[in-house]
Design a protein around this motif. Structure first.
Motif, PDB file in Angstrom:
ATOM      1  N   GLU A   1       0.854  -1.197   0.000  1.00  0.00           N
ATOM      2  CA  GLU A   1       0.000   0.000   0.000  1.00  0.00           C
ATOM      3  C   GLU A   1       0.886   1.241   0.000  1.00  0.00           C
TER       4      GLU A   1
ATOM      5  N   LEU B   1       0.361   4.274  -0.710  1.00  0.00           N
ATOM      6  CA  LEU B   1      -0.226   5.545  -0.293  1.00  0.00           C
ATOM      7  C   LEU B   1       0.064   5.871   1.165  1.00  0.00           C
TER       8      LEU B   1
ATOM      9  N   PHE C   1      -8.839   8.555  -4.037  1.00  0.00           N
ATOM     10  CA  PHE C   1      -8.270   7.816  -2.899  1.00  0.00           C
ATOM     11  C   PHE C   1      -8.145   6.354  -3.335  1.00  0.00           C
TER      12      PHE C   1
ATOM     13  N   LEU D   1      -7.038   3.368  -2.874  1.00  0.00           N
ATOM     14  CA  LEU D   1      -6.536   2.302  -2.006  1.00  0.00           C
ATOM     15  C   LEU D   1      -6.562   0.962  -2.738  1.00  0.00           C
TER      16      LEU D   1
ATOM     17  N   PHE E   1      -2.316   9.306   4.902  1.00  0.00           N
ATOM     18  CA  PHE E   1      -2.150   9.202   3.443  1.00  0.00           C
ATOM     19  C   PHE E   1      -1.901  10.611   2.881  1.00  0.00           C
TER      20      PHE E   1
ATOM     21  N   THR F   1      -0.170  12.047   0.534  1.00  0.00           N
ATOM     22  CA  THR F   1      -0.147  12.355  -0.898  1.00  0.00           C
ATOM     23  C   THR F   1      -1.554  12.414  -1.491  1.00  0.00           C
ATOM     24  N   VAL F   2      -2.526  11.861  -0.792  1.00  0.00           N
ATOM     25  CA  VAL F   2      -3.913  11.890  -1.283  1.00  0.00           C
ATOM     26  C   VAL F   2      -4.471  13.306  -1.192  1.00  0.00           C
TER      27      VAL F   2
END
Length: 547
Positions: A149, A151, A263, A265, A322, A324-325
């Motif tokens: 992951e 993110l 987002f 994910l 997170f 960078t989101v």
């Protein structure tokens, strides 16, 4: 017994003419479970719900059938054990809507769980919850975690634990339980509100109810009355003049929905937010949803809403883990708010309150069930019906058998079990794909309807173009015009209409539906009354447009 809106009036009349063994008030997952348990023991059962089945808390959860990892923090080992085992049982009884999904628990310096505590906690969780060997936890390094992951922020990241949770469609699960109860003889009627209870020498013997869709009132008598109204149980205890001692502590849980491309994910994550709580972020279809909050609630029980404060709290939590989101308020497509009917405990914060259920018995004989979790509904129902059965036996009225719901397959799941359903899903996915349905679409429909996909496919005349409105996620929509059409789709069971994408074209779709459906006069009148009731509550201008 056919579970159909066309039976509402007949069922209400029949309930008024007989004396039921048990009348259940509340059509959420708890009430549905009680109706199913009682009916499968041979009791005569009626159920009334003042809004739609599952319209309250049972359609506003995080949509997980989970084993209660969070309850280890509160040292509630018995609760973890019970809900874990109930989860495994439900997976076998309803494999179409209880679906395994690997969940990541990232471990950060200073977070809720350290690496050692996470490893031991997940190990204890596996043992208590009876997790299958192939689904037991796996600990991952920092590098493995970021690869799986990317993110996630790498600041303070130590690694992660990977364990299995189960996702569901909570409202659909409630309907499947209710349909199964009806198939065993329970009479369940929605949009029917309790006005007052009926008494004989101070003992509750039923309720007077108002049909909000078809009009009129009915006096329904029952030997036992169960209050399973979720957040509304104390309102009914007030009607019974028995609201004393323990009472509800309502807390609000809010979820946000954002586009998956904002987002993206790769899998569900259970993560810490800055204030020390933990929330879920779950990718699902074209969206990712995040939740939940846990705050004290005082306000309208019927219509809890998400506030800007709720929204900003969750956005801040996401952006903390997170970065960078970088989600903004404008990224939020919609959301939902639900109320947890917890038992009040002096001095405890919302997150510290126990999720255990509890049964109250008033001096009038009213039985109330409060608290509990979606995952544990079957066991909650068993305890309530055990009490009902004992009271009926002690009164010399009726002897009933023991609980059988651990062996009763839910409609849609059948007796295939998880392995059998996997084979069924592959067979039907291939079949529908060969007919021109996208594979992902076919799988989604099969998971929605389970074994009933055969009937759906037959009604659609095996034509992909007639499946365009078959799956709608009502909880994630805000446009009131669309909600009105969704409401009618749910009532009719129709699969044959293009859902409107804006308020402007909603009237045309409604007109198309009205012209195409083969209704008798009674059904037409009833459906229109239901639609008007929904529109009065949610969107009066649309009611004027559609008539």
């Amino acid at each position: 017994m056919q579970f159909s809106a066309s039976n509402r009036k007949r069922w209400l009349s029949e309930m008024e003419e007989e004396t039921l063994d048990v009348l259940v008030v509340g059509g959420g997952i708890t009430g549905a479970g009680i109706a199913l348990d009682a009916a499968t023991r041979g009791l005569t059962v009626g159920l009334v719900e003042k809004q739609d089945f599952g319209g309250g808390t049972s359609s506003r959860s995080t949509k997980l059938i989970h084993g209660g990892l969070r309850y280890l923090k509160q040292m509630e080992f018995n609760l973890v054990r019970e809900v874990g085992r109930e989860r495994a049982l439900l997976y076998e009884r309803a494999p179409h809507i209880v679906i395994p999904a690997p969940m990541m628990l990232p471990i950060y310096q200073g977070g809720t769980y350290g690496k050692w505590a996470s490893s031991v906690g997940l190990l204890v969780y596996d043992r208590l919850a009876g997790v299958k060997k192939e689904e037991r936890r796996r600990m991952m390094s920092r590098e493995e975690t970021l690869k799986r992951e990317p993110l996630l922020t790498d600041r303070g990241l130590k690694g992660s634990g990977l364990y299995v949770e189960y996702r569901t469609d909570d409202a659909r699960l409630t309907l499947e339980v209710m349909k199964t109860a009806a198939s065993h003889g329970a009479k369940a009627v929605n949009y029917t509100e309790v006005i007052s209870f009926l008494y004989d020498n101070g003992r509750v013997i039923g309720a007077e109810v108002r049909d909000q869709a078809g009009g009129g009132t009915y006096r329904i008598r029952a030997r036992e009355v169960v209050n399973a109204a979720g957040p509304w149980v104390d309102e009914l205890r007030k009607k019974d003049q028995s609201l004393e001692g323990k009472h509800l502590h309502l807390t609000k849980g809010v979820h946000l929905v954002v586009p998956h491309e904002r987002f993206p994910l790769r899998q569900p994550i259970y993560f810490d937010v800055p204030d020390g709580r933990m929330v879920f972020a779950i990718p699902r279809g074209r969206t990712t949803y995040v939740g939940t909050t846990d705050t004290d609630y005082i306000g309208s029980i019927d219509k809890p809403v998400m506030t800007e404060e709720d929204r900003d709290y969750l956005l801040k939590g996401v952006n903390h883990v997170f970065p960078t989101v970088d989600l903004k308020p404008k990224d939020v497509e919609s959301g939902w708010a639900g109320l947890r009917p917890l038992i009040h405990e002096e001095g405890k914060s919302p997150s510290e309150l126990s999720r255990k259920d509890e049964i109250f018995q008033s001096s009038s004989g009213l039985i109330t069930i409060a608290g509990g979790k979606l995952t544990g509904f079957r066991k909650m129902a068993e305890r309530v019906v055990d009490l009902v059965a004992k009271r009926l036996a002690d009164a010399g009225v009726r002897e009933s058998g023991i609980c059988r719901t651990d062996q009763v397959a839910l409609i849609g799941g059948g007796n295939l079990g998880s392995d059998g359903f996997s084979r069924f899903r592959e067979e039907w996915t291939d079949r529908m794909e060969q007919a021109g349905v996208e594979r992902s679409r076919a799988e989604a429909l099969i998971h929605l309807y389970g074994l009933q996909i055969e009937g759906v496919w037959e009604r659609a005349e095996e034509r992909p173009d007639r499946l365009t409105a078959a799956q709608v996620d009502f909880a994630m929509e805000e446009e009131m015009a669309i909600r009105a059409v969704d409401f009618l789709v749910r009532r009719t069971g129709s699969l044959f209409f293009d859902r409107p994408r804006s308020e402007a074209d909603a009237p045309q779709v409604l007109e198309q539906m009205a012209e195409s459906l083969d209704w008798d006069d009674e059904r037409k009148r009833m459906e229109q009354a239901m639609l008007e009731q929904e529109q009065k509550q949610t969107h009066p201008p649309l009611a004027e447009k559609t008539g």
